[in-house]
Design a protein around this motif. Structure first.
Motif, PDB file in Angstrom:
ATOM      1  N   GLU A  16      48.859  49.066  39.977  1.00  0.00           N
ATOM      2  CA  GLU A  16      47.799  48.669  40.750  1.00  0.00           C
ATOM      3  C   GLU A  16      48.381  47.798  41.943  1.00  0.00           C
ATOM      4  O   GLU A  16      49.368  46.970  41.733  1.00  0.00           O
ATOM      5  CB  GLU A  16      46.971  47.551  39.885  1.00  0.00           C
ATOM      6  CG  GLU A  16      45.694  46.926  40.780  1.00  0.00           C
ATOM      7  CD  GLU A  16      44.833  46.285  39.481  1.00  0.00           C
ATOM      8  OE1 GLU A  16      43.805  45.459  40.417  1.00  0.00           O
ATOM      9  OE2 GLU A  16      45.070  46.129  38.497  1.00  0.00           O
TER      10      GLU A  16
ATOM     11  N   ARG B 146      47.125  44.458  44.129  1.00  0.00           N
ATOM     12  CA  ARG B 146      46.123  43.450  43.951  1.00  0.00           C
ATOM     13  C   ARG B 146      46.320  42.303  44.976  1.00  0.00           C
ATOM     14  O   ARG B 146      47.499  42.049  45.175  1.00  0.00           O
ATOM     15  CB  ARG B 146      46.025  42.886  42.687  1.00  0.00           C
ATOM     16  CG  ARG B 146      44.804  41.557  42.395  1.00  0.00           C
ATOM     17  CD  ARG B 146      43.621  42.169  42.491  1.00  0.00           C
ATOM     18  NE  ARG B 146      43.257  43.046  41.236  1.00  0.00           N
ATOM     19  CZ  ARG B 146      42.893  42.576  39.937  1.00  0.00           C
ATOM     20  NH1 ARG B 146      42.556  41.346  39.896  1.00  0.00           N
ATOM     21  NH2 ARG B 146      42.791  43.492  38.985  1.00  0.00           N
TER      22      ARG B 146
ATOM     23  N   ASN C  62      43.921  47.450  51.386  1.00  0.00           N
ATOM     24  CA  ASN C  62      42.815  48.571  50.968  1.00  0.00           C
ATOM     25  C   ASN C  62      42.727  48.279  49.368  1.00  0.00           C
ATOM     26  O   ASN C  62      43.099  49.503  48.823  1.00  0.00           O
ATOM     27  CB  ASN C  62      42.986  49.867  51.421  1.00  0.00           C
ATOM     28  CG  ASN C  62      41.960  50.627  51.077  1.00  0.00           C
ATOM     29  OD1 ASN C  62      40.683  50.186  50.961  1.00  0.00           O
ATOM     30  ND2 ASN C  62      42.044  52.049  50.891  1.00  0.00           N
ATOM     31  N   CYS C  63      42.904  47.198  48.858  1.00  0.00           N
ATOM     32  CA  CYS C  63      43.129  47.065  47.249  1.00  0.00           C
ATOM     33  C   CYS C  63      42.081  46.229  46.750  1.00  0.00           C
ATOM     34  O   CYS C  63      41.251  45.450  47.623  1.00  0.00           O
ATOM     35  CB  CYS C  63      44.212  46.647  47.029  1.00  0.00           C
ATOM     36  SG  CYS C  63      44.809  44.879  47.304  1.00  0.00           S
ATOM     37  N   ARG C  64      42.018  46.053  45.516  1.00  0.00           N
ATOM     38  CA  ARG C  64      41.001  45.106  44.887  1.00  0.00           C
ATOM     39  C   ARG C  64      41.524  43.611  45.184  1.00  0.00           C
ATOM     40  O   ARG C  64      42.691  43.575  45.229  1.00  0.00           O
ATOM     41  CB  ARG C  64      41.232  45.143  43.406  1.00  0.00           C
ATOM     42  CG  ARG C  64      39.977  44.333  42.638  1.00  0.00           C
ATOM     43  CD  ARG C  64      40.101  44.809  41.084  1.00  0.00           C
ATOM     44  NE  ARG C  64      39.028  44.129  40.342  1.00  0.00           N
ATOM     45  CZ  ARG C  64      37.400  44.618  40.229  1.00  0.00           C
ATOM     46  NH1 ARG C  64      37.279  45.755  40.959  1.00  0.00           N
ATOM     47  NH2 ARG C  64      36.595  43.903  39.658  1.00  0.00           N
TER      48      ARG C  64
ATOM     49  N   THR D  53      41.173  39.518  44.523  1.00  0.00           N
ATOM     50  CA  THR D  53      40.649  38.366  43.744  1.00  0.00           C
ATOM     51  C   THR D  53      40.813  37.168  44.538  1.00  0.00           C
ATOM     52  O   THR D  53      41.630  36.838  45.023  1.00  0.00           O
ATOM     53  CB  THR D  53      41.746  38.215  42.444  1.00  0.00           C
ATOM     54  OG1 THR D  53      41.526  39.329  41.723  1.00  0.00           O
ATOM     55  CG2 THR D  53      41.035  36.923  41.786  1.00  0.00           C
TER      56      THR D  53
ATOM     57  N   GLU E 211      35.534  38.720  42.900  1.00  0.00           N
ATOM     58  CA  GLU E 211      36.477  39.999  42.828  1.00  0.00           C
ATOM     59  C   GLU E 211      35.881  41.161  43.216  1.00  0.00           C
ATOM     60  O   GLU E 211      34.686  41.390  42.763  1.00  0.00           O
ATOM     61  CB  GLU E 211      37.034  39.961  41.490  1.00  0.00           C
ATOM     62  CG  GLU E 211      38.276  40.652  41.066  1.00  0.00           C
ATOM     63  CD  GLU E 211      38.888  40.250  39.700  1.00  0.00           C
ATOM     64  OE1 GLU E 211      40.139  39.624  39.765  1.00  0.00           O
ATOM     65  OE2 GLU E 211      38.372  40.862  38.614  1.00  0.00           O
ATOM     66  N   GLY E 212      36.570  41.803  43.787  1.00  0.00           N
ATOM     67  CA  GLY E 212      36.194  43.130  44.037  1.00  0.00           C
ATOM     68  C   GLY E 212      37.029  43.955  45.515  1.00  0.00           C
ATOM     69  O   GLY E 212      37.915  43.316  45.764  1.00  0.00           O
ATOM     70  N   SER E 213      36.228  44.936  46.148  1.00  0.00           N
ATOM     71  CA  SER E 213      36.817  45.324  47.285  1.00  0.00           C
ATOM     72  C   SER E 213      36.852  44.162  48.565  1.00  0.00           C
ATOM     73  O   SER E 213      35.986  43.051  48.331  1.00  0.00           O
ATOM     74  CB  SER E 213      35.910  46.405  47.834  1.00  0.00           C
ATOM     75  OG  SER E 213      34.787  46.033  48.157  1.00  0.00           O
TER      76      SER E 213
ATOM     77  N   HIS F 274      33.296  43.541  49.442  1.00  0.00           N
ATOM     78  CA  HIS F 274      32.531  43.187  48.601  1.00  0.00           C
ATOM     79  C   HIS F 274      32.582  41.398  48.895  1.00  0.00           C
ATOM     80  O   HIS F 274      31.861  40.773  48.834  1.00  0.00           O
ATOM     81  CB  HIS F 274      32.700  43.403  47.388  1.00  0.00           C
ATOM     82  CG  HIS F 274      31.898  42.660  46.208  1.00  0.00           C
ATOM     83  ND1 HIS F 274      30.757  42.797  46.021  1.00  0.00           N
ATOM     84  CD2 HIS F 274      32.664  41.575  45.510  1.00  0.00           C
ATOM     85  CE1 HIS F 274      30.460  42.083  45.042  1.00  0.00           C
ATOM     86  NE2 HIS F 274      31.470  41.385  44.582  1.00  0.00           N
TER      87      HIS F 274
END
Length: 244
Positions: free
Chosen positions: A29, A31, A211-213, A215, A225-227, A230
């Protein structure tokens, strides 16, 4: 999950730097972690790598879960957690090739070091790493001659040479040209295909390119937390961070 942080808190001289922090990172992942100064981003990395011990909470890594809070900094590094600080630290009087060779994952006993001989396998690993970080044409240059961005890439390559399962990267885009930032994005995204990569960053355009999640930390806790879309539309994030 590769890493799970549960209810972690730490206080320095009465100041709560991390406050009941909980989050998870998957095994492959990318992040991004953002937040205002004093949000706890650096302390979070210090705790994961064993530099700082929290007052309460639990951090488990891998399967079966290892309790990182019972391990030393060196032991944490050996089980596959690598960290890159904001300022690149490379051996400037050594070539790019030699920096990468020295970083390869090897037995480090005095006897092993004394009798080490460079193998064709080691040379191939270094060449592959150099291609991954865009330094193939710089392999035989002294590292001190590299640009700031190239030194950042070299240090990332040195960490990748140790084959970490979790890579913590602190503000990799700082001081880079737009072209270097674009290349750094590509390096980190590729690395995250086979390991977890956590990037602490202030440059929001760089974070968007990842282009990741995302925090968002604030006062030592997860605020959102999110895109990227978001979190940038979250009013609480706008109030404490983006609105500044």
């Amino acid at each position: 999950m590769l890493l799970e942080v549960s209810g972690v808190s730490v206080t320095f001289d009465g100041f709560r730097a991390i406050n009941n922090l909980s989050f998870q990172i998957a095994s492959a992942e990318l992040r991004a972690v953002i937040g205002p100064n004093g949000a706890g981003k650096t302390t979070m990395m210090d705790i994961i790598t064993g530099k700082t011990r929290p007052d309460t909470g639990k951090i488990t890594y891998g399967r079966p879960g290892k309790n990182l809070l019972k391990m030393s900094e060196s032991a944490i590094a050996r089980i596959g957690i690598g960290r890159k600080f904001q300022r690149p630290t490379v051996f400037e009087n050594q070539s790019v090739f030699d920096n990468l060779v020295m970083a390869l994952k090897k037995n480090r006993s005095p006897l092993d070091v004394a009798f080490y001989r460079r193998s064709q396998e080691d040379i191939k690993k270094v060449e592959d790493l150099a291609a991954e970080i865009g330094l193939t044409e710089q392999l035989h240059r002294m590292s001190g001659e590299l640009s700031h961005g190239q030194k950042q890439w070299l240090e990332i390559g040195m960490l990748l040479a140790q084959d970490p399962k979790l890579l913590l990267v602190d503000e990799p885009a700082a001081g880079m040209t737009p072209e270097e930032r674009e290349k750094t994005t590509d390096i980190l995204r590729k690395a995250a295909k086979t390991r977890a990569v956590v990037v602490v960053e202030h440059d929001m355009e760089f974070v968007r390119r990842l282009n990741c999640r995302v925090t968002v930390l604030h006062e030592g806790s997860v605020l959102a937390e999110g895109s990227i879309d978001h979190v940038t539309k979250d009013q609480s994030v706008i109030d404490v961070y983006l609105g500044r």
